[in-house]
Design an enzyme around this catalytic site. Structure first.
Site, PDB file in Angstrom:
ATOM      1  N   SER A 199       0.918  -1.360   0.104  1.00 37.02           N
ATOM      2  CA  SER A 199      -0.236   0.027  -0.186  1.00 37.02           C
ATOM      3  C   SER A 199       0.972   1.075   0.045  1.00 37.02           C
ATOM      4  O   SER A 199       1.494   1.111  -0.793  1.00 37.02           O
ATOM      5  CB  SER A 199      -1.032   0.049   1.197  1.00 37.02           C
ATOM      6  OG  SER A 199      -1.971   0.987   1.050  1.00 37.02           O
ATOM      7  N   GLU A 326      -9.021  -5.425  -4.478  1.00 38.77           N
ATOM      8  CA  GLU A 326      -8.338  -4.352  -3.687  1.00 38.77           C
ATOM      9  C   GLU A 326      -9.523  -3.384  -3.131  1.00 38.77           C
ATOM     10  O   GLU A 326      -9.446  -3.388  -1.759  1.00 38.77           O
ATOM     11  CB  GLU A 326      -7.350  -3.501  -4.183  1.00 38.77           C
ATOM     12  CG  GLU A 326      -6.116  -4.200  -4.817  1.00 38.77           C
ATOM     13  CD  GLU A 326      -5.107  -4.401  -3.996  1.00 38.77           C
ATOM     14  OE1 GLU A 326      -5.104  -3.909  -2.680  1.00 38.77           O
ATOM     15  OE2 GLU A 326      -4.063  -4.793  -4.441  1.00 38.77           O
ATOM     16  N   HIS A 420      -7.671  -5.655  -0.457  1.00 38.34           N
ATOM     17  CA  HIS A 420      -6.380  -4.687   0.063  1.00 38.34           C
ATOM     18  C   HIS A 420      -5.712  -5.458   1.167  1.00 38.34           C
ATOM     19  O   HIS A 420      -6.682  -5.490   2.381  1.00 38.34           O
ATOM     20  CB  HIS A 420      -6.958  -3.500   0.165  1.00 38.34           C
ATOM     21  CG  HIS A 420      -5.676  -2.547   0.181  1.00 38.34           C
ATOM     22  ND1 HIS A 420      -4.663  -2.368  -0.880  1.00 38.34           N
ATOM     23  CD2 HIS A 420      -5.193  -1.656   1.165  1.00 38.34           C
ATOM     24  CE1 HIS A 420      -3.831  -1.301  -0.498  1.00 38.34           C
ATOM     25  NE2 HIS A 420      -4.114  -1.058   0.819  1.00 38.34           N
TER      26      HIS A 420
END
Length: 512
Positions: A199, A326, A420
């Site tokens: 991320s 995600e 995610h």
């Protein structure tokens, strides 16, 4: 080397700055809260990090240090990512090693995620013991976050205050310099360092790939769910800083008040700016992730994706990819998104991309509910397509490898899908520890996936190749390793029609 034991014992080590007292258990030594820079407090607030001071006696390295100031997040509870005590005195790193000896093991330096506003290298999911057991040295770091790490105050105040908007990146570079100068005594090889992050950490990896100041401090890179379409232009970064000043009630001409302001007041102002950016209207036009690295002309001369395209990271093998869904992490529990109608979806996409580009995008995302289509579009726009562009850019200069993570979380009936951050517990081998197991998953299949990922990630750190059967990425076949959907297997050009449409969309509309 001693035989592994489940009993924790103390261990001492002599570093260039002084002696450290850590612990050893299960064949792995742990050293926590090692300072890699002076505390960035008082006159050092919003300054680039300074080298740490040596200490006398033995420094306790058995407990984690302070974490960077940040607002609380519901995601911490969801994934079992507990945050420790906060302080601006947060520039510490942690080391897991099989042995403090002369063995030159590969070194893996972890950059945590959290949208550049939350997170810490000490969070439980990032425990490096399982990776280290595969004969590598693991380092996790903190860096300054949010307004304290990514605020272009200099331009916003006419030079009355420091702060380029890249102090957080400068912290990461300082940690890599510490690794170069100190990791040998921990059994690591300073000439074989792999950056890895997820991320905002994955975006940080791309930033460091695009920075001349980081060249030579690392040798391989793993970017997970974060790529190089990032970096505020100075003008935009200055607007974000001015919005933060306004939220604090401080005029630019009174910028000297910032040095003594309680960090709680800074975080409170940051919360207000973030709330505006994420309320769906963004009335200040600051973007969904206002606090991010600035193209400041010192650490970043241009956006990372452009620097990589120009060969800044020449010779650095890269492994990068995303999860399949995600965006579901951010929408699964949002009723207004789950109940979106087809008309509502079309309105949102056309408003974001314009009539012509919006209709082209909608035409290749025709399957499923409006909720599923919205998630698929945002997954590709923010994560998948930028990852592909990073692979395309770096594959001209070094071996590049692609993956997609398809495991599905069982939490809350599976509403989060393959979202995610879901790969983190498997890549670190912490998927089944404590409350995290509810989110990541447990059982023999989960354990096998974790073993596969840890083997691939550490093999990449050792050799520059994640597995003998893992082909390099090329534009002809775009071979991608699928992880978490049965046995690991190769897929050629996943969702190729979607990718081709994104090639016709203005690149400025990709990423955050």
């Amino acid at each position: 080397m001693d035989q592994p034991t489940d009993r924790e014992t103390p261990v001492l080590i002599e570093t260039a700055l002084g002696r450290l007292a850590g612990t050893r258990k299960g064949g792995i030594s742990r050293f926590k809260a090692i300072p890699f820079a002076k505390p960035p407090v008082g006159p050092l607030r919003w300054r680039f990090p300074k080298a740490p001071e040596p200490w006398s006696g033995v420094r306790d390295a058995m407990k984690f240090g302070f974490v960077a100031p940040q607002a609380p997040s519901q995601l911490e509870t969801l994934m079992g990512l507990a945050i420790g005590e906060q302080s601006e005195d947060c520039l510490y790193l942690n080391v897991w090693t099989p042995g403090c000896d002369n063995t030159k093991r590969p070194v893996m330096v972890w950059l945590h995620g959290g949208a550049f506003v939350i997170g810490a290298g000490s969070q439980g999911v990032y425990n490096g013991k399982h990776l280290a057991s595969r004969d590598v040295v693991v380092v996790t770091i903190n860096y300054r976050l949010g307004a304290l790490g990514f605020l272009n105050l200099h331009d916003a105040t006419g030079g009355r205050a420091p702060g380029t908007g890249s102090e957080g990146l400068a912290d990461q570079i300082a940690a890599l310099k510490w690794v170069r100068e100190n990791i040998a005594v921990f059994g690591g090889d300073p000439q074989n360092v792999t950056l890895f992050g997820e991320s905002a950490g994955g975006m940080s990896v791309a930033c460091l790939m695009g920075s001349a100041q980081a060249r030579g401090l690392y040798h391989k890179a793993i970017s997970q769910s974060g790529a190089g379409h990032i970096g505020n232009a100075r003008e935009r970064a200055a607007r974000i800083a001015r919005a933060t000043l306004d939220a604090m009630g401080i005029a630019p001409e009174n910028a000297e008040q910032l040095i003594d302001a309680p960090y709680g007041a800074i975080i409170a102002a940051q919360i207000g700016v973030l709330a505006n950016a994420r309320d769906g209207e963004d009335t200040l036009q600051l973007g969904r992730m206002p606090y991010q690295p600035c193209v400041d002309g010192e650490i970043l001369m241009e956006r990372p994706i452009d620097a990589v395209r120009n060969g800044m990271a020449q010779g650095v093998p890269i492994l990068t990819g995303t999860t399949r869904e995600e965006w579901k992490l951010f929408t699964a529990a949002a009723p207004q998104i789950r109940m979106m109608t087809r008309g509502g979806l079309e309105k949102r996409i056309v408003r974001a991309f314009g009539e012509d580009e919006g209709r082209k995008i909608l035409s290749v995302y025709g399957d499923g509910s409006a909720f599923d289509r919205w998630n698929a579009i945002n997954t590709d726009r923010i994560f998948t397509v930028p990852a592909i562009r990073l692979l395309e850019a770096q594959s001209a200069y070094a071996p590049s490898f692609a993956y997609r993570f398809d495991w599905t979380s069982k939490l809350m009936g599976g509403i989060f899908g393959s979202c995610h951050a879901l790969e983190l517990g498997f890549m670190f081998g912490t998927h089944n520890e404590g409350l995290a197991g509810r989110f990541f998953g447990t059982g023999p299949e989960a354990d096998m996936l974790a073993a596969t990922m840890m083997d691939c990630w550490t093999d990449f750190a050792k050799t520059g190749t994640p597995a003998p059967t893992w082909p390099t990425y090329g534009m002809a076949q775009r071979q991608t390793m699928i992880l978490g959907d049965g046995a690991a297997h190769i897929m050629n050009a996943p969702n190729e029609m979607r990718r081709q449409v994104w090639d016709t969309i203005a690149e400025r509309k990709l990423g955050t």
